[in-house]
Design a protein around this motif. Structure first.
Motif, PDB file in Angstrom:
ATOM      1  N   GLY A  86       0.782  -1.232   0.000  1.00 37.88           N
ATOM      2  CA  GLY A  86       0.000   0.000   0.000  1.00 37.88           C
ATOM      3  C   GLY A  86       0.805   1.268   0.000  1.00 37.88           C
ATOM      4  N   ALA A  87       2.065   1.214  -0.418  1.00 35.53           N
ATOM      5  CA  ALA A  87       2.912   2.413  -0.432  1.00 35.53           C
ATOM      6  C   ALA A  87       3.568   2.619  -1.791  1.00 35.53           C
ATOM      7  CB  ALA A  87       3.966   2.326   0.665  1.00 35.53           C
ATOM      8  N   PRO A  88       2.786   2.627  -2.900  1.00 36.51           N
ATOM      9  CA  PRO A  88       3.405   2.832  -4.212  1.00 36.51           C
ATOM     10  C   PRO A  88       4.047   4.209  -4.357  1.00 36.51           C
ATOM     11  CG  PRO A  88       1.019   2.987  -4.387  1.00 36.51           C
ATOM     12  CD  PRO A  88       1.330   2.486  -2.998  1.00 36.51           C
ATOM     13  N   GLN A  89       3.483   5.211  -3.642  1.00 34.51           N
ATOM     14  CA  GLN A  89       4.049   6.560  -3.741  1.00 34.51           C
ATOM     15  C   GLN A  89       5.450   6.627  -3.136  1.00 34.51           C
ATOM     16  OE1 GLN A  89       1.038   5.859  -2.465  1.00 34.51           O
ATOM     17  NE2 GLN A  89      -0.504   7.005  -3.617  1.00 34.51           N
ATOM     18  N   LYS A  90       5.685   5.865  -2.067  1.00 33.32           N
ATOM     19  CA  LYS A  90       7.013   5.864  -1.441  1.00 33.32           C
ATOM     20  C   LYS A  90       8.045   5.274  -2.401  1.00 33.32           C
ATOM     21  CE  LYS A  90       7.822   6.855   2.244  1.00 33.32           C
ATOM     22  NZ  LYS A  90       7.878   6.120   3.516  1.00 33.32           N
ATOM     23  N   ALA A  91       7.662   4.198  -3.090  1.00 36.31           N
ATOM     24  CA  ALA A  91       8.573   3.608  -4.077  1.00 36.31           C
ATOM     25  C   ALA A  91       8.867   4.600  -5.192  1.00 36.31           C
ATOM     26  CB  ALA A  91       7.965   2.324  -4.647  1.00 36.31           C
ATOM     27  N   THR A  92       7.852   5.336  -5.617  1.00 38.46           N
ATOM     28  CA  THR A  92       8.043   6.336  -6.673  1.00 38.46           C
ATOM     29  C   THR A  92       8.935   7.472  -6.193  1.00 38.46           C
ATOM     30  OG1 THR A  92       5.861   5.814  -7.577  1.00 38.46           O
ATOM     31  CG2 THR A  92       6.857   7.904  -8.230  1.00 38.46           C
ATOM     32  N   LEU A  93       8.698   7.953  -4.970  1.00 37.50           N
ATOM     33  CA  LEU A  93       9.504   9.038  -4.417  1.00 37.50           C
ATOM     34  C   LEU A  93      10.977   8.651  -4.375  1.00 37.50           C
ATOM     35  CD1 LEU A  93       9.748  11.787  -2.975  1.00 37.50           C
ATOM     36  CD2 LEU A  93       9.353  10.572  -0.819  1.00 37.50           C
ATOM     37  N   ALA A  94      11.254   7.414  -4.003  1.00 35.28           N
ATOM     38  CA  ALA A  94      12.639   6.968  -3.888  1.00 35.28           C
ATOM     39  C   ALA A  94      13.370   7.067  -5.223  1.00 35.28           C
ATOM     40  CB  ALA A  94      12.688   5.528  -3.360  1.00 35.28           C
ATOM     41  N   VAL A  95      12.748   6.560  -6.279  1.00 35.21           N
ATOM     42  CA  VAL A  95      13.430   6.584  -7.564  1.00 35.21           C
ATOM     43  C   VAL A  95      13.474   7.983  -8.159  1.00 35.21           C
ATOM     44  CG1 VAL A  95      13.043   4.159  -8.115  1.00 35.21           C
ATOM     45  CG2 VAL A  95      11.330   5.849  -8.750  1.00 35.21           C
ATOM     46  N   ILE A  96      12.468   8.822  -7.844  1.00 31.94           N
ATOM     47  CA  ILE A  96      12.506  10.201  -8.332  1.00 31.94           C
ATOM     48  C   ILE A  96      13.675  10.952  -7.702  1.00 31.94           C
ATOM     49  CG2 ILE A  96      11.320  12.431  -8.226  1.00 31.94           C
ATOM     50  CD1 ILE A  96       8.711  10.943  -8.688  1.00 31.94           C
ATOM     51  N   VAL A  97      13.812  10.838  -6.392  1.00 25.87           N
ATOM     52  CA  VAL A  97      14.916  11.524  -5.720  1.00 25.87           C
ATOM     53  C   VAL A  97      16.263  11.006  -6.221  1.00 25.87           C
ATOM     54  CG1 VAL A  97      16.068  11.884  -3.496  1.00 25.87           C
ATOM     55  CG2 VAL A  97      13.576  12.072  -3.651  1.00 25.87           C
ATOM     56  N   GLY A  98      16.389   9.676  -6.299  1.00 26.74           N
ATOM     57  CA  GLY A  98      17.629   9.111  -6.808  1.00 26.74           C
ATOM     58  C   GLY A  98      17.906   9.506  -8.244  1.00 26.74           C
ATOM     59  N   GLY A  99      16.840   9.515  -9.079  1.00 19.86           N
ATOM     60  CA  GLY A  99      17.006   9.879 -10.482  1.00 19.86           C
ATOM     61  C   GLY A  99      17.369  11.335 -10.672  1.00 19.86           C
ATOM     62  N   VAL A 100      16.716  12.231  -9.917  1.00 16.89           N
ATOM     63  CA  VAL A 100      17.033  13.662 -10.025  1.00 16.89           C
ATOM     64  C   VAL A 100      18.477  13.914  -9.594  1.00 16.89           C
ATOM     65  CG1 VAL A 100      16.523  15.938  -9.071  1.00 16.89           C
ATOM     66  CG2 VAL A 100      14.660  14.447  -9.803  1.00 16.89           C
ATOM     67  N   PHE A 101      18.888  13.269  -8.498  1.00 10.94           N
ATOM     68  CA  PHE A 101      20.287  13.420  -8.080  1.00 10.94           C
ATOM     69  C   PHE A 101      21.228  12.921  -9.167  1.00 10.94           C
ATOM     70  CE2 PHE A 101      24.253  11.900  -6.336  1.00 10.94           C
ATOM     71  CZ  PHE A 101      24.645  12.954  -5.530  1.00 10.94           C
ATOM     72  N   ASN A 102      20.859  11.816  -9.794  1.00 12.33           N
ATOM     73  CA  ASN A 102      21.706  11.246 -10.842  1.00 12.33           C
ATOM     74  C   ASN A 102      21.852  12.203 -12.020  1.00 12.33           C
ATOM     75  OD1 ASN A 102      23.259   9.079 -11.975  1.00 12.33           O
ATOM     76  ND2 ASN A 102      21.536   8.624 -13.303  1.00 12.33           N
TER      77      ASN A 102
END
Length: 440
Positions: free
Chosen positions: A157-173
């Protein structure tokens, strides 16, 4: 439970938005690396990253083996009202993923050059590939375990948390690539460093779920650990093979390209491989969005809801395939310029190669969705057969045979022919499955 009672359409699109963004941003790690490195190093940089492509498949396929495999079983158990059994699948999936990550880490430290040579690196490309991989190796376990956590968070029930993780990692990348590659003048090594640090940040965000009150994932004692782990492996095998096949096919393509064409064509394939990763990431987003809804409702015997999710997913897959195919058919040269500073030799051959390969994108999302569906309705053998056929048997045979039997240029039609053959077979199997669900 929400997944068993809420209206299907808004629920599906809520999960699709989260999973689509998560899957797409993950591929941006490699995409931005290719663009930045291609602009800094030229065609050799793009070719070196094509050599590295199978390495990403090693990370993510093993993560999906335990992540998707365990998450499907956990959701099905929870849908049937057996949370304790679901916790046992989570526990063994996590243990299995950690063990696989440790083995992969050791292999990269001990056999880095041998692996890169196997993936198609020539003496000219090996030093560039090595500079990138040295940094990525340091964070290698986090790529695998992060994929596991993303799958379970979506099912918890936490798909947004998974999305947030990759967004933050991707933006940093993205910003890290520019800073380390150009500002610090590190070249391809800077891209590897940015990717490793981006994954560290994403992993830390995923871990915050375990401190949330909404987290229902619990480690527990497992009655039959080996049998449970084996069932997770069987359930996750189709997803594993689907992603691992990308690495196998990349290795075959790399070696065939160097045999028949040379490094300029390999640079073009580096562009194709990254675009294909984007298309596959979109397809994985559709599959990952549908999977919790399919498996939970199947476990709860809500077969009408299963069929609703299936219809929405198939429609989404075909729309995505058409859009990606059209973009590549219309703008092949522009795509090349996006990824590198091309030589005239590269520009001369790129449009024909890209247009031929891009025909496969029409059916690719549908063919990736089908193993997700059959996994979710407990038809793992069918899902496994489709994954093997698309990823290894049909495609591998065509990559090896077409250039030798027909003509070297026929190599670029191996994947369009593969996708067509598998789509026909998948549709026949799907029709039978849908009849069974209606009768149920």
């Amino acid at each position: 439970m929400d997944l068993l009672t809420r209206p299907v359409k808004p629920l599906y699109f809520r999960y699709l938005a989260a999973c689509f963004g998560s899957s797409l941003i993950t591929s941006i790690y490699a995409l931005v690396d290719c663009i930045v490195v291609g602009q800094y190093e030229g065609p050799d940089g793009a070719a070196a990253l094509a050599v590295i492509m199978p390495l990403w498949s090693m990370f993510f396929s093993l993560g999906m083996l335990f992540g998707v495999g365990g998450a499907v079983l956990m959701s099905t158990a929870r849908g049937a009202g057996d949370k304790e059994r679901g916790d046992q699948y989570w526990t063994m999936s996590f243990i299995g993923a950690c063990g696989a990550a440790a083995l992969l880490w050791v292999a990269l430290f001990l056999f880095r050059d041998e692996l890169l040579t196997l993936f198609g690196a020539s003496a000219q490309l090996l030093p560039l590939a090595r500079k990138y991989v040295d940094w990525v190796t340091l964070a290698a376990p986090l790529f695998l375990i992060g994929q596991l956590l993303s799958s379970f968070l979506r099912n918890d029930g936490a798909p947004q948390k998974a999305t947030l993780a990759v967004i933050v990692g991707g933006v940093f990348n993205i910003f890290g690539d520019y800073f380390f590659v150009f500002t610090c003048d590190m070249g391809i090594a800077g891209a590897g460093l940015a990717t490793a640090l981006g994954q560290v940040m994403a992993f830390l965000i995923l871990c915050t779920h375990f401190f949330s009150k909404k987290c229902t994932l619990r480690f527990c004692k497992v009655d039959r650990p080996l049998a449970t782990l084996a069932r997770v492996g069987v359930s996750g095998a189709p997803s594993f093979l689907m992603d691992a096949a990308v690495g196998v096919l990349s290795t075959l393509f790399n070696n065939q390209i160097m045999r028949y064409f040379g490094s300029d064509a390999l640079a073009v394939y580096g562009v194709i491989a990254n675009v294909t990763m984007l298309v596959q990431s979109c397809a994985y987003g559709v599959g990952n969005a549908a999977q919790p809804l399919l498996s939970t409702n199947y476990g709860g015997e809500k077969y009408r809801r299963v069929l609703q999710v299936l219809r929405l997913s198939i429609g989404t897959a075909f729309v995505l395939g058409a859009v990606w195919c059209a973009a590549n058919e219309l703008f092949p040269t522009g795509i090349v310029y996006l990824f590198m500073k091309p030589t005239q030799a590269v520009l001369d051959i790129a449009p024909e190669i890209i247009r031929a390969y891009a025909v496969s994108y029409v059916l690719l999302p549908f063919n990736i969705l089908m193993p997700f569906y059959f996994q979710s309705v407990m038809r793992a053998p069918i899902a496994l057969g489709l994954s093997l056929g698309r990823g290894l048997v049909v495609s591998g045979g065509l990559i090896l045979l077409l250039p030798a039997v027909v003509a070297p240029a026929a190599l670029w039609w191996a994947m369009p022919v593969t996708e067509l053959a598998l789509a026909v077979g998948a549709w026949i199997l799907l029709a039978r499955s849908r009849r069974t669900l209606r009768e149920g």
